[in-house]
Every structure is written in C-alpha cells, then in structure tokens.
Enzyme design. Structure first.
Site, short mmCIF file in Angstrom:
data_model
loop_
_atom_site.label_atom_id
_atom_site.label_comp_id
_atom_site.label_asym_id
_atom_site.label_seq_id
_atom_site.Cartn_x
_atom_site.Cartn_y
_atom_site.Cartn_z
N CYS A 1 -13.13 12.30 23.44
CA CYS A 1 -13.79 12.30 24.77
C CYS A 1 -14.10 10.80 25.29
O CYS A 1 -13.79 10.53 26.37
CB CYS A 1 -14.81 13.23 24.71
SG CYS A 1 -15.76 13.49 23.15
N GLN B 1 -6.11 17.73 17.62
CA GLN B 1 -6.32 18.74 18.37
C GLN B 1 -5.49 18.98 19.60
O GLN B 1 -5.11 18.01 19.95
CB GLN B 1 -7.80 18.64 18.79
CG GLN B 1 -9.07 18.65 17.73
CD GLN B 1 -10.25 17.99 18.38
OE1 GLN B 1 -10.32 16.81 19.19
NE2 GLN B 1 -11.32 18.87 18.08
N HIS C 1 -10.06 17.29 28.37
CA HIS C 1 -11.20 17.09 29.27
C HIS C 1 -11.34 17.22 30.51
O HIS C 1 -10.35 16.80 31.18
CB HIS C 1 -12.03 15.58 28.81
CG HIS C 1 -11.98 15.64 27.15
ND1 HIS C 1 -11.26 15.03 26.33
CD2 HIS C 1 -13.28 16.04 26.37
CE1 HIS C 1 -11.97 15.11 25.20
NE2 HIS C 1 -13.05 15.69 24.94
#
Length: 645
Positions: A341, A388, A392
């Site tokens: 992030c 992953q 976002h």
RNA sequence: GCCGAAGUAGCUCAGCUGGUAGAGCAGCUGAUUUGUAAUCAGCUGGUCGUAGGUUCGAUUCCUAUCUUCGGCUCCA
C-alpha cells in the site's frame, strides 16, 4: 402457572403440567423414543432428559444422529467428560481446565503431572471404554453460586470457570458426576449430558497438543487432548476415512510427489517453486491479470525494499514492526515491504490528480515478506514470503459502495472459475492496535457497512479483527472437504492517504484526500495454490495442469512418431512431454497416472501406421484411437470460463 | 513466540539397553523392444539436522541451536 405447552417438530401442541421432565414427555410419546433420547431442546436451549421443562416453547427430543449437530454436541460433550475421567484415573494429580465439544469433535484442556503422548492413547481409550461399559448415569447437581465457589476453592481452573459463570449471570453452579455424586468422578459443568455413559457408542482420541489457559499466551500452558465421538461406528469410520482423504490431499505431500515446490530449512516460510509449480503459479497470476484488466485495473510494479522513513510515516514501523524484515544499507535502515500500500500511494502521489482520475485502481502482484512467528508456518498456506493479487483503489467516499459491490462480483466470479463459492463474509472492525482517530474509524466502518448492505451481502461480525488502518471484509470459501479458507479481502482506509499525503483536486477546486480500498481476491497466490492442490487432490483441470499430455511410445521403435506427435501438440501451445524411458507400457501408464497427467497418448505400430493416437484419460482409462486434430479439439474448451456457471 | 513430538540415502522408513548404518522405491549400467497401473540383473548412493559435551568409542546418552510436524496464538 400450572401448565406449559410444547410445540413438537410436527407442529402438534402438547400441554403438560409444569415440572414435567423431558424424559416424561418422551415416554408419553413412545418408550422407544425415551430409550434412545439423549437430551431435549426447548427453543435454542439443550437440556438433560431428567430436567423439568422450564417453559413453553418449541420442543424436540434429541436422539443420537450423525446428521444432527445438537445430538453430536451432546455426545461429544459427554465424551469429553469420559476422556477427562479416564485421564484422571490413569494420571493421578491431573487438574482439569476446560473440555468443550467443538465442530470437529471435542477436546479437554488439562494439566497432567507428566506429559501425555500418543503412546498413552490406547490406555486412555481402554479406560474410557470401561467407563462407558459401566453405563454410569450423568448426575447433575446444582448448588448456589457461593457453594459452587466453595467447592472449587483451591482449584485454579475450575474456580475461575465458576467465577466466570457467575459473572455471566448464572445464579446456580452445576456439577456433573459420572455416577453417584460424592463417590464417582465429577466435574464443574453447565451440561447438558447424555443420560448415562453407555450412550457413547463410537469415539476415538485423535491428537494431543498444547493450548493456553483462556487462549492467553502469557497464561498457563495446558495439555489439550482432541477426540471425536459419533452416534455410531459407521459415523466414526466415515470420519476417519475423511481424515485419511484430507491427509492424501495434503498440499505439502502432493507438492513433493508432483514436484511442484519445496521449502528449505535456511529460508523458513519461503517457497522454492519448481518448474511445474511455477507454471501453476503463473497460470493463476495470469488468470487474475486477465480478469482485472477487463475491470479497469492498472498494473504497477514497486520496490521490495524501502527506507524506514516511509514505514514511519505510514505507521507500519509503529504498528507492524515485529512483522517486518529489517535490512541495512550502510547507515540506512531499510525494511522489506510487508504490504504494497505505501508504495502504491507513492505512485498515486506522482503528478497532480483530479477527481476525474478516480477511481484509480492500481494493481500489483507484489512480493511481500512478513516475519511471522516461528511455529505459525504451514506449507503454502502460511508463509513469510508471498505474492498477493493486490490492488488499491483510490476513490471518493461516494464511490466506496459501488467499488465494494464490483469487487464482490469479481471475487464471486473468480472463485467460480475454480468451482468455489463464497461461503461467508466476515466484517472485521477496529483492532486495539490501530492508527487514526475514532471519528475516522466510525466513518470507515459506517461506509463499509453501507457498502455491504448496498451489495446485498450478509456478513458475520468479527469485532476487533480489522487491519491497523481500517475495517475489512474477509471472503471465506469452502473447499470440497468442507473446510473454510479465508482468501479475498477488501479494506476501507481513510488513514494512509492522509498520513502519506495523497490528494486529488475535487470539483470544488480544493484538494481532498482520497479513500483507499485495499483489496485482494485470491489473497496470496501461495495460499491459493495450496488450496487448489488440495481441492483438486493434484488432479488439476486441463487449463491449469502443468503437463497436459504425455506421449508414451510402446517401445523405442516408435520414439520418432512420438516425437512427431509431441512437436505437433507443442506447436499448438499444448504442454506435452514424451516418456522415452526403456520401460513397458504398463509401467509408463502407471507413472503417468501417478503424476496425474490429464491425457496419456499411447503410440505404437498401429498408431504410427494410421497416423492416429490412442488416448487414455486420467482416471477414466482407455478412450480409443483418434486423430491428432480431433484430440486437439479438447483443448479449445480448456479455459477457466468453462467452469463458470 | 509457547507446549508436545520428530529430524537416518533423492523419497518412505528400519536400526533393542552406546561398538562409525540397512530395506523398498527412485537413480545409474546392462539385458529386454515391450499394447493400457510396477520386466529382469548388477551397481552407485548417507561425516545419521548443526555445534558442543560425557566416553576408549556416540546415529544411540547429555546440553544448546536450527528446522519440520500437531496444536495454541497470529494471519494473505
């Protein structure tokens, strides 16, 4: 009131005098039922047969059944008592803590004077069988809370249980003796229990492990003995078969057998993907890539090692520090990223963003490292280094609902590609360790709650389990053995965009912080591979199979034709190999089946002459001779979309 | 991180109370040239997780450490 009325399962109503016991009602229905009955249910409360029915309501007699969760609950609870008594007999000085039934059976937490191991199971089971054979009644004894406290005085665990029961508002404390109170073994317990030990027909001790008192790491370490109990032997047998099946599907075992991956002692929790495993991994990643690119996601790539200053700004250094791998470059302290992030915000922050740019969906198959506690690692399911299918979404508050809704659709579709469905969705709220003001959390939780409602999602509340920057939804899927896996997630974050200074220019010509939605559909590619290996038991669907076809020449004389078949298929993009070993065809077939290859093509004299191939399908066997062109039609339908209904 | 168990050949495992290791499969070589789940023979292969200690001598006993497994806790 002198009478109570009971609504039976067939909706008939029976009026009985107050004080009538469950057993008396059962007897009035039939002696057979009364003999079989192990407990009764009034509303959502399960009670002993011997207890007076406390009020009017929906009433049901519970009889032993492997299909009835209420029946299994009672049987397992009683079985836990028998286990505890057996352990107390065999290990004098054992102190009991807590022994509940659970979905998968039951366990008993206790502190024994000497360690209990699997070697002790036969003796414990033998003693349990004796207790069951003695068919002693479970005798309930109720005392006042003061008396309950007095009776458990000096017993740390049981006294604590009693205190908790009283704190919970229980006015009486109950004990259950297996036989005569004061003479036979007894245990502080709320019940209910089966009428007598003889009702326990089929049980087995499964394992022993450590557990903390109240699950508190800083508290006492107890021994937990796991067992299982069913209504009958058949139920027990089929459960044991199920456990065997799960063992056979274990992705760690299949990963080795199918040469997919391995993990080294020097890199605990980090995966070495072998060529076949890497294919699986890439196939998953590419599939997600295709799906999200059609839904407006833009893929980015960001650094894996980032200076500590960014982690301080983001809050990770404070709230996530123990999970980060720290590294150094000269005097600079760096960290290997545990999440993508902050880096995605850095990309968002480049250049001036307008409200017209939103929602901006930045995706990355970013490799993250989290220094998980030793002892938590488990094959591919829980690792320290993983990728992953992360993204976002930078958006306005108004866009949260539609973005959450779209993501739910995406998760549903992508699970369906593997034959999975969303089993449940958990709603995790603010944790203790968090950043940001309570007002911001109120707003984030409110927004997520409204978005789930708009998406028509039913959620289960999971208090205190959110990410440190925002609340989250967790999408749980069920595999073919009925086990739950948490994969997809979406998190609403008002905090990080503020902390890292993300802004866009709104229609009002003012700067605003965007909301950030953290989301992943598969979760981690590693875990999802593990789930798929177990789901398919290594029999991957054609589109995922690392090797789709193996050509088996009958003898070396036909290796030339085999090679021709291989190259033709290979040129069509089919993953094919030749087994050129000097073995008989039976052996090659055995190898091919064991390697779980979808199609084996047998080529010998007949095939070479007629330019055909003999097709053998995994598990189904010989499919007869066809031409290569005809065979290749199978692969035209070989896409994940064919799984979607 | 905590409790318990385990770590022996590429894999699965045997090795009683201390005297430097075995099997099956796999691999290699040769013979065989095979028709739908194991052809035969021979051979190679291990400083017994790592580091200390006890001992004339340690795979075996002790200590530490790493890893794995079953749980707890945590989580994508």
């Amino acid at each position: 009131m002198a009478e109570i009325s009971l609504t039976l399962p067939d909706q008939s109503v029976r009026v009985v005098p107050a004080g009538t016991t469950g057993r008396e009602v059962a007897e009035s229905i039939s002696q057979g039922l009364a003999r079989k009955a192990i407990a009764y249910k009034l509303g959502d409360k399960t009670l002993d047969m011997a207890l007076p029915i406390p009020a009017s309501g929906e009433f049901r007699i519970i009889t032993p059944s492997n299909e009835d969760p209420d029946a299994l609950y009672v049987l397992r609870h009683s079985c836990a008592h028998v286990l505890a008594e057996a352990v107390c007999d065999l290990f004098p000085g054992t102190r009991l803590a807590y022994g509940p039934p659970v979905e998968e059976g039951f366990y008993y937490d206790l502190a024994s004077p000497k360690p209990i191991s699997g070697d002790d199971f036969p003796a414990i089971e033998k003693r349990m069988a004796e207790i069951i054979k003695e068919n002693r009644p479970f005798t309930r004894c109720e005392v006042s809370s003061e008396e309950g406290l007095r009776r458990t005085e000096g017993d740390k665990y049981k006294n604590d249980n009693a205190v908790r029961a009283i704190t919970r508002g229980d006015s009486v404390i109950s004990f259950y003796a297996t036989g005569a109170p004061g003479t036979n073994w007894e245990d502080l317990c709320a019940g209910p229990h089966v009428p007598s030990t003889g009702y326990l027909k089929a049980f087995k001790i499964l394992s022993v492990a450590g557990a903390y008192w109240h699950g508190d790491q800083t508290s006492d370490q107890l021994t937990r003995i796991y067992g299982i109990c069913f209504a009958d032997k058949a139920g027990l047998e089929s459960h044991l078969t199920f456990l065997e099946e799960a063992k056979k599907r274990d992705h760690r075992r299949l990963g080795k057998e199918l040469d997919l991956f391995h993990i080294e002692d020097h890199s605990p929790g980090m995966v070495f993907w072998h060529p076949k495993g890497a294919h699986l991994y890439n196939a998953l990643r590419n599939h997600v890539r295709n799906v999200i690119s059609k839904r407006g996601y833009l893929e980015v790539i960001t650094p894996e090692i980032v200076d500590k200053s960014l982690w301080i700004k983001s809050g990770h250094a404070d709230k996530y520090n123990e999970n980060m791998f720290i590294t150094r470059s000269g005097d600079r302290e760096m960290a290997v990223k545990p999440m993508n992030c902050p880096c995605h915000i850095e990309i968002f922050n480049q250049g001036l963003k307008s409200w017209r740019d939103l929602p901006m969906r930045l995706a990355e198959f970013g490799k993250c490292h989290r220094n998980e506690l030793a002892g938590t690692m488990h094959g591919l399911m829980r690792v320290r280094g993983f990728v992953q299918d992360d993204a976002h979404i930078f958006c306005t508050e108004d866009q949260i609902a539609s973005e959450v809704r779209d993501f739910c659709t995406l998760v549903r579709d992508i699970y369906a590609d593997f034959g999975f469905q969303i089993a449940k969705v958990k709603f995790s709220t603010r944790p203790e360790k968090r950043i940001g003001s309570d007002e911001l959390w109120d707003k984030a939780e409110q927004a997520l709650s409204e978005a789930t409602a708009a998406a028509g999602l039913e959620t289960i509340l999971n208090p205190g389990e959110g990410a440190f920057y925002g609340p989250k939804l967790e999408f749980v899927l069920k595999d073919c053995l009925g086990r739950d896996w948490q994969c997809g997630t979406i998190q609403v974050d008002f905090n990080l965009p503020i902390r890292l200074g993300a802004t866009y220019v709104g229609q009002d010509n003012q700067k605003h912080h965007p909301v950030m939605l953290h989301r992943a559909a598969l979760g981690s590619i590693e875990r999802f591979c593990g789930i798929l290996i177990e789901e398919y038991a290594g029999d991957f669907p054609l589109w995922l199979a690392p090797t789709q076809v193996r050509v088996l020449p009958i003898s070396e004389k036909f290796s030339e034709y085999a090679e021709k078949v291989r190259s033709t298929l290979s040129e069509s993009g089919i993953r094919v190999e030749v087994d050129g070993s000097n073995e008989k065809i039976g052996y090659k077939i055995r190898q091919g089946e064991q390697h779980k290859i979808p199609y084996l093509l047998i080529v010998g004299e007949k095939e070479a002459q007629s330019e055909l191939i003999s097709v053998r399908k995994r598990k189904d066997g010989d499919q007869g001779q066809v031409s290569l062109d005809e065979f290749m039609n199978v692969f035209k339908l070989c896409t994940p979309d064919t799984n979607r209904s």
